[in-house]
Design a protein around this motif. Structure first.
Motif, PDB file in Angstrom:
ATOM      1  N   PRO A 127       0.833  -1.202   0.000  1.00 42.42           N
ATOM      2  CA  PRO A 127       0.000   0.000   0.000  1.00 42.42           C
ATOM      3  C   PRO A 127       0.872   1.257   0.000  1.00 42.42           C
ATOM      4  O   PRO A 127       1.973   1.264   0.543  1.00 42.42           O
ATOM      5  CB  PRO A 127      -0.793  -0.096   1.304  1.00 42.42           C
ATOM      6  CG  PRO A 127      -0.635  -1.489   1.791  1.00 42.42           C
ATOM      7  CD  PRO A 127       0.636  -2.008   1.206  1.00 42.42           C
ATOM      8  N   ALA A 128       0.359   2.297  -0.618  1.00 44.03           N
ATOM      9  CA  ALA A 128       1.058   3.581  -0.651  1.00 44.03           C
ATOM     10  C   ALA A 128       0.024   4.690  -0.514  1.00 44.03           C
ATOM     11  O   ALA A 128      -1.162   4.414  -0.301  1.00 44.03           O
ATOM     12  CB  ALA A 128       1.837   3.714  -1.955  1.00 44.03           C
ATOM     13  N   THR A 168       3.326   8.866  -2.917  1.00 43.40           N
ATOM     14  CA  THR A 168       4.405   7.893  -3.116  1.00 43.40           C
ATOM     15  C   THR A 168       4.036   6.733  -4.034  1.00 43.40           C
ATOM     16  O   THR A 168       4.910   5.973  -4.421  1.00 43.40           O
ATOM     17  CB  THR A 168       4.850   7.291  -1.763  1.00 43.40           C
ATOM     18  OG1 THR A 168       3.736   6.625  -1.165  1.00 43.40           O
ATOM     19  CG2 THR A 168       5.371   8.363  -0.833  1.00 43.40           C
ATOM     20  N   GLY A 169       2.749   6.592  -4.357  1.00 42.76           N
ATOM     21  CA  GLY A 169       2.329   5.408  -5.093  1.00 42.76           C
ATOM     22  C   GLY A 169       1.776   5.694  -6.468  1.00 42.76           C
ATOM     23  O   GLY A 169       1.639   6.835  -6.895  1.00 42.76           O
ATOM     24  N   ALA A 218      -9.420   4.692  -3.304  1.00 41.03           N
ATOM     25  CA  ALA A 218      -9.392   6.091  -3.706  1.00 41.03           C
ATOM     26  C   ALA A 218     -10.158   6.242  -5.011  1.00 41.03           C
ATOM     27  O   ALA A 218     -10.422   5.264  -5.715  1.00 41.03           O
ATOM     28  CB  ALA A 218      -7.945   6.545  -3.895  1.00 41.03           C
ATOM     29  N   VAL A 219     -10.511   7.455  -5.325  1.00 44.80           N
ATOM     30  CA  VAL A 219     -11.192   7.735  -6.589  1.00 44.80           C
ATOM     31  C   VAL A 219     -10.330   8.716  -7.369  1.00 44.80           C
ATOM     32  O   VAL A 219      -9.727   9.629  -6.808  1.00 44.80           O
ATOM     33  CB  VAL A 219     -12.626   8.268  -6.364  1.00 44.80           C
ATOM     34  CG1 VAL A 219     -12.602   9.604  -5.667  1.00 44.80           C
ATOM     35  CG2 VAL A 219     -13.405   8.327  -7.648  1.00 44.80           C
ATOM     36  N   TYR A 230      -6.607   2.055  -6.077  1.00 50.14           N
ATOM     37  CA  TYR A 230      -5.751   2.081  -4.906  1.00 50.14           C
ATOM     38  C   TYR A 230      -4.396   2.655  -5.297  1.00 50.14           C
ATOM     39  O   TYR A 230      -3.927   2.450  -6.418  1.00 50.14           O
ATOM     40  CB  TYR A 230      -5.558   0.659  -4.364  1.00 50.14           C
ATOM     41  CG  TYR A 230      -6.869  -0.025  -4.089  1.00 50.14           C
ATOM     42  CD1 TYR A 230      -7.441   0.017  -2.826  1.00 50.14           C
ATOM     43  CD2 TYR A 230      -7.563  -0.687  -5.100  1.00 50.14           C
ATOM     44  CE1 TYR A 230      -8.662  -0.583  -2.576  1.00 50.14           C
ATOM     45  CE2 TYR A 230      -8.787  -1.287  -4.848  1.00 50.14           C
ATOM     46  CZ  TYR A 230      -9.334  -1.227  -3.593  1.00 50.14           C
ATOM     47  OH  TYR A 230     -10.543  -1.813  -3.346  1.00 50.14           O
ATOM     48  N   PHE A 231      -3.766   3.363  -4.368  1.00 50.54           N
ATOM     49  CA  PHE A 231      -2.395   3.804  -4.587  1.00 50.54           C
ATOM     50  C   PHE A 231      -1.479   2.722  -4.034  1.00 50.54           C
ATOM     51  O   PHE A 231      -1.580   2.323  -2.876  1.00 50.54           O
ATOM     52  CB  PHE A 231      -2.139   5.155  -3.906  1.00 50.54           C
ATOM     53  CG  PHE A 231      -2.787   6.279  -4.646  1.00 50.54           C
ATOM     54  CD1 PHE A 231      -2.198   6.813  -5.787  1.00 50.54           C
ATOM     55  CD2 PHE A 231      -4.009   6.784  -4.230  1.00 50.54           C
ATOM     56  CE1 PHE A 231      -2.806   7.845  -6.484  1.00 50.54           C
ATOM     57  CE2 PHE A 231      -4.627   7.813  -4.923  1.00 50.54           C
ATOM     58  CZ  PHE A 231      -4.018   8.346  -6.053  1.00 50.54           C
ATOM     59  N   ILE A 232      -0.619   2.235  -4.906  1.00 45.84           N
ATOM     60  CA  ILE A 232       0.232   1.097  -4.558  1.00 45.84           C
ATOM     61  C   ILE A 232       1.659   1.349  -5.024  1.00 45.84           C
ATOM     62  O   ILE A 232       1.920   2.240  -5.835  1.00 45.84           O
ATOM     63  CB  ILE A 232      -0.294  -0.216  -5.191  1.00 45.84           C
ATOM     64  CG1 ILE A 232      -0.427  -0.108  -6.721  1.00 45.84           C
ATOM     65  CG2 ILE A 232      -1.632  -0.603  -4.630  1.00 45.84           C
ATOM     66  CD1 ILE A 232       0.801  -0.482  -7.462  1.00 45.84           C
ATOM     67  N   ILE A 233       2.561   0.540  -4.525  1.00 44.23           N
ATOM     68  CA  ILE A 233       3.924   0.458  -5.038  1.00 44.23           C
ATOM     69  C   ILE A 233       4.097  -0.970  -5.523  1.00 44.23           C
ATOM     70  O   ILE A 233       3.823  -1.922  -4.784  1.00 44.23           O
ATOM     71  CB  ILE A 233       4.960   0.797  -3.951  1.00 44.23           C
ATOM     72  CG1 ILE A 233       4.807   2.265  -3.533  1.00 44.23           C
ATOM     73  CG2 ILE A 233       6.386   0.506  -4.446  1.00 44.23           C
ATOM     74  CD1 ILE A 233       5.655   2.661  -2.350  1.00 44.23           C
TER      75      ILE A 233
END
Length: 112
Positions: free
Chosen positions: A34-35, A39-40, A77-78, A89-92
């Motif tokens: 997860p980020a 950062t993601g 997130a949207v 989703y914000f991810i790395i």
């Protein structure tokens, strides 16, 4: 018997340690962490399934992916893309050989 939202949350928290892992959870943990927005990278659940498919022949269920993202603490997130609101989703992305714990350790120590 009806449980309050707080009781449901507490029950889920207690039961978490007794749940058995499944392929969707294992794959999410192998390829992503997860980020946040800063950062993601933004990805939808479908994007994640396609990405996982590049590295694994295991078939994943899109509904189960969504449940596992929530279980693992990813924040939905949207984002406005091509004139539409997209949920994701914000991810790395982790390299196939990276260990998430190693990544977290090196990124936290590199900020010092």
């Amino acid at each position: 018997y009806d449980l309050t939202p707080e009781e449901i949350k507490e029950n889920d928290y207690i039961n978490k340690k007794y749940q058995v892992s499944n392929p969707e959870r294992d794959l999410l943990q192998r390829y992503f962490i997860p980020a946040n927005k800063d950062t993601g990278e933004f990805m939808t659940a479908t994007d994640m399934i396609e990405y996982i498919g590049n590295y694994s022949s295991i078939k994943v269920n899109s509904v189960q992916i969504g449940k596992e993202l929530k279980f693992l603490g990813y924040r939905r997130a949207v984002k406005y893309i091509d004139g539409n609101n997209r949920y994701g989703y914000f991810i790395i992305k982790l390299e196939k050989t990276e260990n998430p714990l190693t990544f977290l350790h090196t990124s936290s120590t590199s900020k010092e």
